[in-house]
Design an enzyme around this catalytic site. Sequence first.
Site, PDB file in Angstrom:
ATOM      1  N   LYS A 194      81.012  14.876  80.165  1.00 35.12           N
ATOM      2  CA  LYS A 194      81.448  14.115  78.996  1.00 35.12           C
ATOM      3  C   LYS A 194      81.002  12.662  79.096  1.00 35.12           C
ATOM      4  O   LYS A 194      81.039  12.070  80.156  1.00 35.12           O
ATOM      5  CB  LYS A 194      82.976  14.133  78.894  1.00 35.12           C
ATOM      6  CG  LYS A 194      83.578  15.514  78.748  1.00 35.12           C
ATOM      7  CD  LYS A 194      85.097  15.426  78.699  1.00 35.12           C
ATOM      8  CE  LYS A 194      85.764  16.781  78.790  1.00 35.12           C
ATOM      9  NZ  LYS A 194      87.214  16.672  79.062  1.00 35.12           N
TER      10      LYS A 194
ATOM     11  N   HIS B 100      98.585  15.103  77.289  1.00 35.83           N
ATOM     12  CA  HIS B 100      98.651  14.788  78.730  1.00 35.83           C
ATOM     13  C   HIS B 100     100.067  14.359  79.116  1.00 35.83           C
ATOM     14  O   HIS B 100     100.596  14.759  80.150  1.00 35.83           O
ATOM     15  CB  HIS B 100      97.723  13.619  79.093  1.00 35.83           C
ATOM     16  CG  HIS B 100      96.248  13.884  78.908  1.00 35.83           C
ATOM     17  ND1 HIS B 100      95.451  13.111  78.105  1.00 35.83           N
ATOM     18  CD2 HIS B 100      95.421  14.815  79.464  1.00 35.83           C
ATOM     19  CE1 HIS B 100      94.196  13.541  78.168  1.00 35.83           C
ATOM     20  NE2 HIS B 100      94.154  14.574  78.981  1.00 35.83           N
TER      21      HIS B 100
ATOM     22  N   ARG C 286      96.059  24.703  77.242  1.00 32.66           N
ATOM     23  CA  ARG C 286      96.318  24.718  75.800  1.00 32.66           C
ATOM     24  C   ARG C 286      96.055  26.137  75.305  1.00 32.66           C
ATOM     25  O   ARG C 286      96.863  27.007  75.467  1.00 32.66           O
ATOM     26  CB  ARG C 286      95.409  23.721  75.072  1.00 32.66           C
ATOM     27  CG  ARG C 286      95.838  22.302  75.269  1.00 32.66           C
ATOM     28  CD  ARG C 286      94.739  21.349  74.989  1.00 32.66           C
ATOM     29  NE  ARG C 286      93.728  21.410  76.028  1.00 32.66           N
ATOM     30  CZ  ARG C 286      92.724  20.579  76.152  1.00 32.66           C
ATOM     31  NH1 ARG C 286      92.550  19.638  75.262  1.00 32.66           N
ATOM     32  NH2 ARG C 286      91.877  20.682  77.135  1.00 32.66           N
TER      33      ARG C 286
ATOM     34  N   SER D  51      91.023  14.517  73.834  1.00 32.87           N
ATOM     35  CA  SER D  51      90.598  13.116  73.753  1.00 32.87           C
ATOM     36  C   SER D  51      89.375  12.948  72.842  1.00 32.87           C
ATOM     37  O   SER D  51      89.292  11.965  72.103  1.00 32.87           O
ATOM     38  CB  SER D  51      90.292  12.581  75.154  1.00 32.87           C
ATOM     39  OG  SER D  51      91.412  12.744  75.990  1.00 32.87           O
TER      40      SER D  51
HETATM   41  P1  ADP Z   1      89.031  17.125  82.209  1.00 34.45           P
HETATM   42  O1  ADP Z   1      87.784  16.433  81.752  1.00 34.45           O
HETATM   43  O2  ADP Z   1      89.233  17.155  83.688  1.00 34.45           O
HETATM   44  O3  ADP Z   1      89.308  18.444  81.567  1.00 34.45           O
HETATM   45  P2  ADP Z   1      91.021  16.014  80.439  1.00 34.45           P
HETATM   46  O4  ADP Z   1      91.536  14.612  80.417  1.00 34.45           O
HETATM   47  O5  ADP Z   1      90.291  16.479  79.244  1.00 34.45           O
HETATM   48  O6  ADP Z   1      90.160  16.104  81.746  1.00 34.45           O
HETATM   49  O7  ADP Z   1      92.213  17.021  80.749  1.00 34.45           O
HETATM   50  C1  ADP Z   1      92.959  16.927  81.919  1.00 34.45           C
HETATM   51  C2  ADP Z   1      93.944  18.079  81.969  1.00 34.45           C
HETATM   52  O8  ADP Z   1      94.897  17.938  80.930  1.00 34.45           O
HETATM   53  C3  ADP Z   1      93.322  19.460  81.784  1.00 34.45           C
HETATM   54  O9  ADP Z   1      94.038  20.381  82.565  1.00 34.45           O
HETATM   55  C4  ADP Z   1      93.547  19.741  80.323  1.00 34.45           C
HETATM   56  O10 ADP Z   1      93.603  21.132  80.063  1.00 34.45           O
HETATM   57  C5  ADP Z   1      94.889  19.086  80.118  1.00 34.45           C
HETATM   58  N1  ADP Z   1      95.089  18.699  78.727  1.00 34.45           N
HETATM   59  C6  ADP Z   1      94.323  17.903  77.962  1.00 34.45           C
HETATM   60  N2  ADP Z   1      94.826  17.796  76.716  1.00 34.45           N
HETATM   61  C7  ADP Z   1      95.950  18.542  76.709  1.00 34.45           C
HETATM   62  C8  ADP Z   1      96.913  18.876  75.713  1.00 34.45           C
HETATM   63  N3  ADP Z   1      96.807  18.443  74.457  1.00 34.45           N
HETATM   64  N4  ADP Z   1      97.922  19.683  76.071  1.00 34.45           N
HETATM   65  C9  ADP Z   1      97.993  20.138  77.324  1.00 34.45           C
HETATM   66  N5  ADP Z   1      97.134  19.900  78.303  1.00 34.45           N
HETATM   67  C10 ADP Z   1      96.112  19.111  77.999  1.00 34.45           C
END
Ligand code: ADP
Length: 157
Positions: free
Chosen positions: A41, A17, A90, A128
């Site tokens: 989730k 993030h 990703r 996460s």
């Molecule tokens: P959501 O539940 O809305 O997907 P996340 O916190 O899992 O929320 O992810 C928020 C955003 O950050 C999404 O666009 C996700 O693809 C991106 N994201 C999460 N982890 C990574 C990572 N390791 N590298 C790049 N983008 C990421």
Amino acid sequence: MKTGVYPGSFDPITFGHIDIIERAEKLFDEIIILIAENRRKQALFSLEERKEIIEELFKEKKHIKVEILDGLLAEYMKEKNHKFVVRGLRAISDFEYEFQHSTINKELNKEIETVFLMTEPKYFYINSSLIKEIVALKGNVKEFVPKAVENKLREKL
Ligand code: ADP
């Protein structure tokens, strides 16, 4: 002033993030990290806890703000008059979900443009949920999350 809104569950925030936020800083004058509940989730941290963790990480950067989303993203964007949503990509596996969401958001609010940023390959596999699993099994996550986040995870798990 251009504002990028980065919505996500951030449960907890990872270096993946943070990499996206650092890239978005080059495109926008202001970034709002918008914490949202993801109904698919089961959350570990409350929205308030996530907000506190992220605010602490970015406390030196006045152009990065943290808010909690209550309701629909498309409505929030309309109310605040923000036009740009930032999301991270990703692997190809993210594409379909992101494609659906950006299309729906556009339907609900024609003004929205979603900007997709790619992360460093070394963060491709970080998410996460995986980090929570590693900590629960007493593994090492220092390459994936900031120290403060790791400490919060250890307290919880
Ligand atoms: P959501 O539940 O809305 O997907 P996340 O916190 O899992 O929320 O992810 C928020 C955003 O950050 C999404 O666009 C996700 O693809 C991106 N994201 C999460 N982890 C990574 C990572 N390791 N590298 C790049 N983008 C990421």
